[in-house]
Design a protein around this motif. Structure first.
Motif, PDB file in Angstrom:
ATOM      1  N   LYS A  97      -6.944  -4.405  -5.951  1.00 40.50           N
ATOM      2  CA  LYS A  97      -6.960  -3.586  -4.739  1.00 40.50           C
ATOM      3  C   LYS A  97      -8.007  -4.087  -3.742  1.00 40.50           C
ATOM      4  O   LYS A  97      -9.114  -4.493  -4.122  1.00 40.50           O
ATOM      5  N   ASN A  98      -7.619  -4.090  -2.478  1.00 43.00           N
ATOM      6  CA  ASN A  98      -8.539  -4.345  -1.358  1.00 43.00           C
ATOM      7  C   ASN A  98      -9.375  -5.598  -1.551  1.00 43.00           C
ATOM      8  O   ASN A  98     -10.584  -5.621  -1.273  1.00 43.00           O
ATOM      9  N   SER A  99      -8.762  -6.653  -2.045  1.00 47.61           N
ATOM     10  CA  SER A  99      -9.517  -7.873  -2.306  1.00 47.61           C
ATOM     11  C   SER A  99      -8.659  -9.091  -2.031  1.00 47.61           C
ATOM     12  O   SER A  99      -7.485  -9.144  -2.420  1.00 47.61           O
ATOM     13  N   SER A 131       0.852  -1.180   0.000  1.00 50.00           N
ATOM     14  CA  SER A 131       0.000   0.000   0.000  1.00 50.00           C
ATOM     15  C   SER A 131       0.894   1.239   0.000  1.00 50.00           C
ATOM     16  O   SER A 131       2.106   1.149   0.245  1.00 50.00           O
ATOM     17  N   ASP A 182      -5.091   2.226  -0.253  1.00 46.38           N
ATOM     18  CA  ASP A 182      -5.620   0.972  -0.778  1.00 46.38           C
ATOM     19  C   ASP A 182      -4.509  -0.082  -0.752  1.00 46.38           C
ATOM     20  O   ASP A 182      -3.346   0.228  -1.018  1.00 46.38           O
ATOM     21  N   VAL A 183      -4.878  -1.314  -0.460  1.00 50.27           N
ATOM     22  CA  VAL A 183      -3.905  -2.408  -0.395  1.00 50.27           C
ATOM     23  C   VAL A 183      -3.882  -3.134  -1.744  1.00 50.27           C
ATOM     24  O   VAL A 183      -4.932  -3.543  -2.254  1.00 50.27           O
TER      25      VAL A 183
END
Length: 289
Positions: free
Chosen positions: A230-232, A128, A200-201
């Protein structure tokens, strides 16, 4: 760069070749040339392809790439074809590495797992970037688009964008640990699908499309598609083959594939990266007793 500051977003990047290294003390010069101009289907925007070149103080081409930028105005249609520069077809750096393959034969590869065409790798590393880090790196690259900085006009969590170059860097850094030992890399095509916001990761998965072992010494060339998400958490997700193989990597088609075949990835894909990697292979000799 003024042309980037006037653009709405960068939609793609590709044909990126490292022709020759840049060494400490070198003086580099960048040039840009408009290669193609077209309007979008709504008639309100235009997409302009720029050829970017980086040369050193000796005039030697070190890097070339093509950028595709979306602008918020239409332009007159053009049928002008710009011929490629002969120097852009050279692969001096790659050829130099291949010529030194005998030097690396005695060095053990740190590649832990042999790769083969059709392999799917779910990378475990996630990255991130904070808003402050994004600002600092964008300033270093002289990116001044308001979407990267202006918190008075844009919300940090939903409207501020991480610059495209950093999106690419985060996607590749999340995946490259599984491709050691990489010696040379060529970006064939990069499509930016959805925006990335600060904090966001970013994770990634990769699909090996081809492995060529017909290189000197213990080297191999890998063709791979890496998809940044992202984010999943995609662990246990059935990733559709169409997503891994389609040549139409623009946003509308990627969204269609995800919505119909893998809803969990809908609006989560940030980049689709096709590249070629030359690396030390993991060839373990088998002895029959």
């Amino acid at each position: 760069m003024s042309h980037e500051d006037a653009a709405k977003v960068q939609v793609g990047f590709g044909k990126c070749v490292y022709h020759w290294p840049v060494f400490a003390g070198d003086t580099v010069k960048k040039t840009f040339k408009v290669e193609r101009v077209r309007n979008t289907s709504d008639g309100n925007h235009s997409i302009i392809n720029f050829k970017c070149r980086l040369t050193n103080q000796r005039g030697r081409l070190c890097m070339s790439a093509e950028k595709r930028l979306l602008f918020e105005f239409p332009v007159p249609q053009s049928n002008v074809v710009v011929p490629p520069d002969a120097s852009e077809s050279s692969q001096l750096f790659r050829d130099h590495i291949l010529s030194k393959s005998n030097v690396m034969n005695g060095m053990e590869s740190h590649s832990l797992t042999p790769l083969s065409a059709g392999s799917l790798i779910l990378h475990t590393l996630a990255r991130s970037i904070t808003f402050a880090q994004s600002q600092q790196l964008a300033s270093l690259a002289r990116l001044t688009h308001g979407r990267h900085f202006d918190v008075r006009k844009y919300d940090v969590k939903t409207e501020i964008y991480v610059p495209a170059g950093l999106v690419l860097g985060l996607t590749l850094s999340a995946s490259n640990r599984d491709f050691h030992e990489s010696l040379h890399e060529e970006l064939v095509n990069v499509s930016y699908v959805h925006h990335l916001h600060p904090c966001d990761v970013v994770g990634a998965f990769s699909y090996i499309t081809d492995v060529d072992e017909n290189l000197p010494g213990e080297l191999e060339s890998i063709s791979v598609r890496t998809i940044g998400v992202k984010n999943s958490d995609f662990e246990g997700v059935d990733i559709p083959m169409e997503l891994l193989t389609t040549e139409r990597t623009y946003t509308k088609n990627v969204d269609r594939i995800c919505k119909s075949l893998c809803p969990k990835l809908t609006n989560a894909i940030i980049a689709v990266v096709d590249r070629k990697i030359i690396r030390q292979s993991n060839r373990r000799a088998v002895f029959l007793l």
